[in-house]
Motif scaffolding. Structure first.
Motif, PDB file in Angstrom:
ATOM      1  N   ASP A 147       4.960   0.603   7.755  1.00 18.25           N
ATOM      2  CA  ASP A 147       4.197   1.869   7.375  1.00 18.25           C
ATOM      3  C   ASP A 147       3.855   1.656   5.974  1.00 18.25           C
ATOM      4  O   ASP A 147       3.449   2.816   5.251  1.00 18.25           O
ATOM      5  N   CYS A 148       3.409   0.645   5.280  1.00 24.16           N
ATOM      6  CA  CYS A 148       2.766   0.441   4.128  1.00 24.16           C
ATOM      7  C   CYS A 148       1.430   0.742   3.981  1.00 24.16           C
ATOM      8  O   CYS A 148       0.579   0.192   5.118  1.00 24.16           O
ATOM      9  N   MET A 149       0.882   1.670   3.461  1.00 19.72           N
ATOM     10  CA  MET A 149      -0.470   1.972   3.531  1.00 19.72           C
ATOM     11  C   MET A 149      -1.612   1.583   2.480  1.00 19.72           C
ATOM     12  O   MET A 149      -2.372   1.891   2.402  1.00 19.72           O
ATOM     13  N   ALA A 150      -0.924   0.580   1.645  1.00 25.53           N
ATOM     14  CA  ALA A 150      -1.520  -0.233   0.479  1.00 25.53           C
ATOM     15  C   ALA A 150      -2.164   0.960  -0.552  1.00 25.53           C
ATOM     16  O   ALA A 150      -3.238   0.671  -1.022  1.00 25.53           O
ATOM     17  N   CYS A 151      -1.477   1.936  -0.694  1.00 24.83           N
ATOM     18  CA  CYS A 151      -2.116   2.749  -1.941  1.00 24.83           C
ATOM     19  C   CYS A 151      -1.702   2.305  -3.126  1.00 24.83           C
ATOM     20  O   CYS A 151      -2.371   2.540  -4.001  1.00 24.83           O
ATOM     21  N   LEU A 152      -0.831   1.418  -3.286  1.00 29.91           N
ATOM     22  CA  LEU A 152      -0.398   0.515  -4.361  1.00 29.91           C
ATOM     23  C   LEU A 152      -0.034   1.622  -5.748  1.00 29.91           C
ATOM     24  O   LEU A 152       0.126   0.982  -6.849  1.00 29.91           O
ATOM     25  N   SER A 153       0.633   2.728  -5.477  1.00 26.92           N
ATOM     26  CA  SER A 153       1.317   3.632  -6.588  1.00 26.92           C
ATOM     27  C   SER A 153       2.539   2.763  -6.948  1.00 26.92           C
ATOM     28  O   SER A 153       2.952   2.701  -8.203  1.00 26.92           O
ATOM     29  N   CYS A 154       3.149   2.170  -5.995  1.00 25.78           N
ATOM     30  CA  CYS A 154       4.411   1.067  -6.489  1.00 25.78           C
ATOM     31  C   CYS A 154       3.745   0.161  -7.540  1.00 25.78           C
ATOM     32  O   CYS A 154       4.503   0.070  -8.545  1.00 25.78           O
ATOM     33  N   HIS A 155       2.900  -0.190  -7.477  1.00 26.59           N
ATOM     34  CA  HIS A 155       2.295  -1.235  -8.562  1.00 26.59           C
ATOM     35  C   HIS A 155       2.131  -0.570  -9.934  1.00 26.59           C
ATOM     36  O   HIS A 155       2.503  -1.371 -10.811  1.00 26.59           O
ATOM     37  N   ASP A 200      11.834   5.155  -5.163  1.00 28.82           N
ATOM     38  CA  ASP A 200      11.577   6.575  -5.421  1.00 28.82           C
ATOM     39  C   ASP A 200      10.254   7.014  -5.098  1.00 28.82           C
ATOM     40  O   ASP A 200       9.970   7.822  -4.347  1.00 28.82           O
ATOM     41  N   ASP A 201       9.212   6.091  -5.506  1.00 25.25           N
ATOM     42  CA  ASP A 201       8.016   6.364  -5.495  1.00 25.25           C
ATOM     43  C   ASP A 201       7.258   6.232  -4.244  1.00 25.25           C
ATOM     44  O   ASP A 201       6.308   7.062  -3.691  1.00 25.25           O
ATOM     45  N   CYS A 202       7.676   5.514  -3.084  1.00 31.39           N
ATOM     46  CA  CYS A 202       6.957   5.371  -2.054  1.00 31.39           C
ATOM     47  C   CYS A 202       7.298   6.122  -1.117  1.00 31.39           C
ATOM     48  O   CYS A 202       8.368   6.584  -0.767  1.00 31.39           O
ATOM     49  N   PRO A 203       6.052   7.014  -0.486  1.00 38.50           N
ATOM     50  CA  PRO A 203       6.309   8.139   0.268  1.00 38.50           C
ATOM     51  C   PRO A 203       6.881   7.573   1.643  1.00 38.50           C
ATOM     52  O   PRO A 203       7.247   8.281   2.464  1.00 38.50           O
ATOM     53  N   ASN A 204       6.629   6.406   1.997  1.00 37.37           N
ATOM     54  CA  ASN A 204       6.811   5.879   3.314  1.00 37.37           C
ATOM     55  C   ASN A 204       8.038   4.883   3.665  1.00 37.37           C
ATOM     56  O   ASN A 204       8.199   4.246   4.587  1.00 37.37           O
ATOM     57  N   ASP A 205       8.936   4.975   2.519  1.00 39.03           N
ATOM     58  CA  ASP A 205      10.435   4.283   2.654  1.00 39.03           C
ATOM     59  C   ASP A 205       9.999   2.858   3.047  1.00 39.03           C
ATOM     60  O   ASP A 205      10.628   2.207   3.658  1.00 39.03           O
ATOM     61  N   VAL A 206       9.136   2.243   2.292  1.00 37.85           N
ATOM     62  CA  VAL A 206       8.942   0.726   2.486  1.00 37.85           C
ATOM     63  C   VAL A 206      10.066   0.052   1.861  1.00 37.85           C
ATOM     64  O   VAL A 206      10.423  -1.084   2.312  1.00 37.85           O
ATOM     65  N   TYR A 207      10.525   0.502   0.747  1.00 39.10           N
ATOM     66  CA  TYR A 207      11.699  -0.274  -0.086  1.00 39.10           C
ATOM     67  C   TYR A 207      13.040   0.069   0.162  1.00 39.10           C
ATOM     68  O   TYR A 207      13.002   1.355   0.232  1.00 39.10           O
ATOM     69  N   LYS A 208      13.959  -0.554  -0.231  1.00 34.79           N
ATOM     70  CA  LYS A 208      15.252  -0.111  -0.394  1.00 34.79           C
ATOM     71  C   LYS A 208      15.942  -0.971  -1.194  1.00 34.79           C
ATOM     72  O   LYS A 208      15.779  -2.182  -1.380  1.00 34.79           O
ATOM     73  N   THR A 237       3.616  -8.104  -4.893  1.00 33.54           N
ATOM     74  CA  THR A 237       2.219  -8.526  -4.580  1.00 33.54           C
ATOM     75  C   THR A 237       1.962  -7.856  -3.103  1.00 33.54           C
ATOM     76  O   THR A 237       2.882  -8.143  -2.359  1.00 33.54           O
ATOM     77  N   HIS A 238       1.109  -7.264  -2.921  1.00 36.74           N
ATOM     78  CA  HIS A 238       0.411  -6.913  -1.601  1.00 36.74           C
ATOM     79  C   HIS A 238      -0.473  -7.810  -1.044  1.00 36.74           C
ATOM     80  O   HIS A 238      -1.479  -7.967  -1.945  1.00 36.74           O
ATOM     81  N   LYS A 239      -0.377  -8.473   0.126  1.00 35.67           N
ATOM     82  CA  LYS A 239      -1.363  -9.352   0.802  1.00 35.67           C
ATOM     83  C   LYS A 239      -1.955  -8.706   1.749  1.00 35.67           C
ATOM     84  O   LYS A 239      -1.243  -7.955   2.617  1.00 35.67           O
TER      85      LYS A 239
END
Ligand code: SF4
Ligand code: SF4
Lengths: 181, 83
Positions: free
Chosen positions: B42-50, B19-27, B59-61
């Motif tokens: 499309d991940c911009m590494a905002c880390l709001s999902c964290h 729900d949180d990711c604005p770029n539909d990175v997860y499903k 973990t974002h690498k």
């Protein structure tokens, strides 16, 4: 331990160095961050959403002033580079687009839209330092600042909207309205 | 390029990241009822999902790590000795 720095000072003297070590600078930075944070939250408590508008205007004026010396251009790419210089390394941003989109800019009638990803941001750090949420008045100071700078450099009207904020980066949309102010 | 790892043992399948990711990175993977990365480009590494994940399952690498000026260097130094 607080060190007492003693010296001679005459009104016409400008100190060549500001003195102090990195811990002093860090303390000063943190005090400023706390001040800014509490000012912003008090402003919001007193004036509600009106706080954003006030701070936005203040930022916009700062942006216009800061960009006065920059070269005028009607090229958005160049304007963004110049804006980067005005904002400095503390507001490091890059253009952003979804992987499936061809170019960075989208034309909509007399408007051009571009997304900017702010990676380093002193405002975000200040808010986190003081435990305040993002998108509040302090963020509007930066939006105003950007809009002021881009308006000054390009002699156009601009606006910035927030798409998404996170602890590590924030996505904003910059809209340029062609056809003068 | 950004790489996102999901600790499936930790993920509780709440769907907050979706729900949180604005770029539909997860499903949500509806069989396993765990999140999965479907659009890493499309991940911009905002880390709001964290921030939203209750299980700290991701973990974002290889991302730009923002300057963390809000952490006092002296506090950091103490933390380094404790942790
Ligand atoms: S870091 Fe931001 S863009 Fe990337 S997956 Fe998390 S919420 Fe989505
Ligand atoms: S927010 Fe965390 S726990 Fe919830 S589905 Fe996403 S990864 Fe799993």
């Amino acid at each position: 331990m607080i060190e007492d720095v003693r010296g001679t000072f005459k009104p016409e003297l400008i100190p060549k160095e500001s003195g102090g070590n990195i811990d002093d600078y860090e303390d000063a930075l943190h005090v400023l961050m706390k001040f800014m944070g509490s000012m912003s939250s008090a402003l919001e408590q007193v004036s509600g959403r009106g706080a954003n508008a006030i701070v936005y205007q203040a930022g916009k004026r700062m942006g216009h002033d800061a960009a006065k010396m920059m070269e005028k251009t009607d090229n958005l790419e160049q304007a963004l580079d110049e804006m980067g210089e005005v904002l400095g390394t503390e507001f490091y941003y890059e253009k952003w687009k979804p992987a499936g989109q061809e170019g960075y800019t989208i034309e909509k009638g007399d408007e051009t839209v571009i997304k900017l990803l702010f990676m380093d941001c002193v405002v975000r750090q200040t808010l986190r330092r003081t435990g305040l949420p993002q998108k509040g008045p302090l963020c509007y100071l930066l939006y105003g600042y950007m809009v002021g700078a881009v308006e000054e450099v390009m002699s156009i009207k601009g606006k910035v909207d927030i798409d998404h904020v996170g602890p590590n980066a924030c996505l904003k949309t910059l809209t340029i309205k062609w056809g003068g102010k | 390029m950004v790489e996102i790892l999901i600790d499936e043992d930790a993920c509780v399948g709440c769907g907050s990241c979706v729900d949180d990711c604005p770029n539909d990175v997860y499903k949500m993977n509806e069989e396993k009822w765990k999140t999965e990365v479907v659009n890493v480009d499309d991940c911009m590494a905002c880390l709001s999902c964290h921030e939203i994940c209750p299980a700290q399952a991701m973990t974002h690498k290889n991302i730009h790590v923002a300057k963390r000026l809000y952490i006092d260097r002296r506090v950091n130094h103490v933390l380094e000795r404790i942790i």
